[in-house]
Design an enzyme around this catalytic site. Structure first.
Site, mmCIF file in Angstrom:
data_model
loop_
_atom_site.group_PDB
_atom_site.id
_atom_site.type_symbol
_atom_site.label_atom_id
_atom_site.label_comp_id
_atom_site.label_asym_id
_atom_site.label_seq_id
_atom_site.Cartn_x
_atom_site.Cartn_y
_atom_site.Cartn_z
ATOM 1 C CB THR A 1 -0.913 -0.072 1.240
ATOM 2 O OG1 THR A 1 -1.394 1.368 1.478
ATOM 3 C CG2 THR A 1 -0.096 -0.367 2.507
ATOM 4 C CG ASP A 2 -1.016 4.962 -0.806
ATOM 5 O OD1 ASP A 2 -1.647 4.441 0.181
ATOM 6 O OD2 ASP A 2 -1.645 5.891 -1.503
ATOM 7 C CD GLU A 3 -2.828 3.910 4.453
ATOM 8 O OE1 GLU A 3 -2.699 3.980 5.774
ATOM 9 O OE2 GLU A 3 -4.205 3.556 4.383
ATOM 10 C CE1 TYR B 1 -3.300 -2.253 6.117
ATOM 11 C CE2 TYR B 1 -3.023 0.126 5.783
ATOM 12 C CZ TYR B 1 -3.561 -1.161 5.279
ATOM 13 O OH TYR B 1 -3.359 -1.439 3.859
ATOM 14 C CE LYS C 1 -0.450 -4.343 3.300
ATOM 15 N NZ LYS C 1 -0.772 -5.780 2.424
HETATM 16 P P1 NAD Z 1 -10.264 -6.282 3.300
HETATM 17 O O1 NAD Z 1 -10.131 -6.189 4.628
HETATM 18 O O2 NAD Z 1 -11.494 -6.264 2.473
HETATM 19 O O3 NAD Z 1 -10.000 -8.090 2.756
HETATM 20 C C1 NAD Z 1 -9.006 -8.838 3.569
HETATM 21 C C2 NAD Z 1 -9.369 -9.883 3.302
HETATM 22 O O4 NAD Z 1 -8.224 -11.162 4.017
HETATM 23 C C3 NAD Z 1 -10.627 -10.815 4.121
HETATM 24 O O5 NAD Z 1 -11.224 -11.692 3.114
HETATM 25 C C4 NAD Z 1 -10.042 -11.517 5.285
HETATM 26 O O6 NAD Z 1 -10.979 -12.588 5.777
HETATM 27 C C5 NAD Z 1 -8.711 -12.035 4.861
HETATM 28 N N1 NAD Z 1 -7.947 -12.347 6.146
HETATM 29 C C6 NAD Z 1 -7.429 -11.479 7.014
HETATM 30 N N2 NAD Z 1 -6.903 -12.333 8.045
HETATM 31 C C7 NAD Z 1 -6.444 -13.426 7.286
HETATM 32 C C8 NAD Z 1 -5.409 -14.375 7.583
HETATM 33 N N3 NAD Z 1 -4.789 -14.664 8.833
HETATM 34 N N4 NAD Z 1 -5.367 -15.369 6.959
HETATM 35 C C9 NAD Z 1 -6.269 -15.736 5.767
HETATM 36 N N5 NAD Z 1 -7.023 -14.635 5.282
HETATM 37 C C10 NAD Z 1 -7.029 -13.352 6.263
HETATM 38 O O7 NAD Z 1 -8.979 -5.932 2.542
HETATM 39 P P2 NAD Z 1 -8.887 -5.223 1.072
HETATM 40 O O8 NAD Z 1 -9.417 -3.625 1.131
HETATM 41 O O9 NAD Z 1 -9.416 -6.027 0.067
HETATM 42 O O10 NAD Z 1 -7.413 -5.084 0.756
HETATM 43 C C11 NAD Z 1 -6.563 -6.237 0.386
HETATM 44 C C12 NAD Z 1 -5.209 -5.798 0.445
HETATM 45 O O11 NAD Z 1 -5.004 -4.687 -0.375
HETATM 46 C C13 NAD Z 1 -4.505 -5.731 1.753
HETATM 47 O O12 NAD Z 1 -3.289 -6.251 1.816
HETATM 48 C C14 NAD Z 1 -4.368 -4.214 1.867
HETATM 49 O O13 NAD Z 1 -3.316 -3.853 2.652
HETATM 50 C C15 NAD Z 1 -4.014 -3.707 0.382
HETATM 51 N N6 NAD Z 1 -4.516 -2.346 -0.001
HETATM 52 C C16 NAD Z 1 -5.843 -1.986 0.175
HETATM 53 C C17 NAD Z 1 -6.225 -0.802 -0.292
HETATM 54 C C18 NAD Z 1 -7.667 -0.259 0.048
HETATM 55 O O14 NAD Z 1 -7.737 0.958 -0.229
HETATM 56 N N7 NAD Z 1 -8.518 -1.016 0.385
HETATM 57 C C19 NAD Z 1 -5.124 -0.050 -0.995
HETATM 58 C C20 NAD Z 1 -3.772 -0.500 -0.977
HETATM 59 C C21 NAD Z 1 -3.604 -1.537 -0.662
#
Ligand code: NAD
Length: 326
Positions: free
Chosen positions: A125-127, A149, A153
């Site tokens: 992530t950009d964070e 968080y 990451k």
């Molecule tokens: P989300 O919270 O919607 O989904 C996370 C998923 O991971 C869920 O289905 C959860 O059940 C699963 N999970 C959590 N812990 C687990 C474990 N120990 N074992 C197996 N599964 C597990 O998240 P998202 O928004 O879809 O983000 C997905 C990825 O993208 C993350 O790595 C996040 O850091 C990254 N990301 C998100 C954004 C954003 O804006 N949402 C931006 C940049 C990067």
């Protein structure tokens, strides 16, 4: 081709898998997909097809090495989305963030190494960069994460690099800006505001709303992840930006307009602790080297997202009551 995707019952991973199974990535129409997801509060099995001939769903924890060593053999690639993903939750309790994001990623990388997986994409992530007052981050900028968080990451992002450098594991890292789109948990800003407005409530705007984020539709992010999987170089990191900077006030204003209501629907709440002021990515590397460009204009994507939440109360209403993962 067999691809294992972690965390694909969540927002972004499920979009990636649905697109993959729908033939949205040319050349991968026949790919078999295995999803490993623990189904935490953020995971929803209904985000994926109930039954699909090319989908295998495994409910499991990425910290569970024996499970991964059992499931991974025979897969050509791994796309790693699983994470604890909500900054606010990490301010209340960081332990689960360290467990899943740091230890879980390390366990997954180890399992990939031991089972001879050829290709891994770690979704970061950009964070991880912290906050930037002016200009934009390139991939060479230092990681200065500010929330637990973001720190977890950053740790997983660096572990991915270390597994490449030390063990020659063919892993690439993506660092994307804020995503929006359908199936995002209503704890996150845009769906929270949308679902509040749909119920006629007042939306909680942090502080003065000056915080700037770069917004990208989830479909554009997933296309970038797939591009990195198929064309990216091992050991390289790719910023994925939206090129669409908006303050939280501007996001609020755009949503109020879409609902035809005014600022009386907004409640100003105390700012988030340590709230990063501005994020901005320089994503010229992925654009120049891999030919990436976002396709969905923000206003169009936002209107479509609002329409999706309007049409699918059965998806989000149970989650407002603190519904657990299904
Ligand atoms: P989300 O919270 O919607 O989904 C996370 C998923 O991971 C869920 O289905 C959860 O059940 C699963 N999970 C959590 N812990 C687990 C474990 N120990 N074992 C197996 N599964 C597990 O998240 P998202 O928004 O879809 O983000 C997905 C990825 O993208 C993350 O790595 C996040 O850091 C990254 N990301 C998100 C954004 C954003 O804006 N949402 C931006 C940049 C990067």
């Amino acid at each position: 081709m067999r691809i294992l995707v972690t965390g694909a019952a969540g927002f972004i991973g499920s979009h990636y898998v649905r697109t993959l199974l729908d033939g949205g990535y040319p050349g991968y129409e026949d790919a078999d997909v295995t999803v490993v997801d623990e189904l935490t509060y953020a995971g929803n099995r209904a985000n994926l097809p109930a039954s699909h001939p090319r989908l295998t769903f495994v409910r499991g924890d990425i910290c569970d090495l024996p499970l991964l060593l059992d499931v991974l053999p025979g897969h050509d690639a791994v796309v790693h989305f699983a994470a604890e993903s909500h900054v606010d939750r990490s301010l209340l309790s960081a332990a689960e963030f360290v467990r899943t994001n740091v230890a879980g990623t390390q366990t997954l990388l180890d399992a990939c190494l031991r089972t001879g997986v050829d290709r891994v994409v770690h979704v970061s992530t950009d964070e991880v960069y912290g906050s930037i007052d002016r200009g934009s981050w390139t991939e060479e900028c230092p990681l200065l994460p500010n929330s637990p968080y973001a720190a977890s990451k950053a740790a997983s992002d660096l572990l991915a690099r270390a597994y490449w450098r030390t063990h020659d594991l063919a892993v690439s890292v993506t660092r994307c800006s804020n995503n929006y789109g359908p199936h995002q948990h209503p704890e996150k800003l845009i769906p929270r505001f949308v679902t509040t407005l749909l119920r006629g409530g007042r939306v909680p705007l942090y502080g003065d709303g000056r915080n700037v984020r770069e917004w990208l539709h989830v479909d554009d992010h997933c296309r970038a992840v797939h591009l990195v999987l198929t064309k990216g170089a091992a050991g390289e990191t790719y910023n994925v930006g939206g090129g669409c900077d908006r303050t939280n006030r501007q996001i609020t204003s755009a949503l109020l307009d879409l609902f035809g209501v005014d600022w009386s629907q907004v409640e100003h709440v105390p700012d988030r602790k340590g709230h990063d002021l501005r994020y901005s990515l320089d994503d010229s590397k992925i654009r120049d080297q891999l030919g990436y460009a976002p396709r969905i204009p923000f206003e169009e994507g936002l209107a479509r997202t609002v329409a999706w939440y309007r049409e699918h109360p059965e998806w989000w209403e149970p989650l407002l009551a603190g519904g657990e993962g299904r």
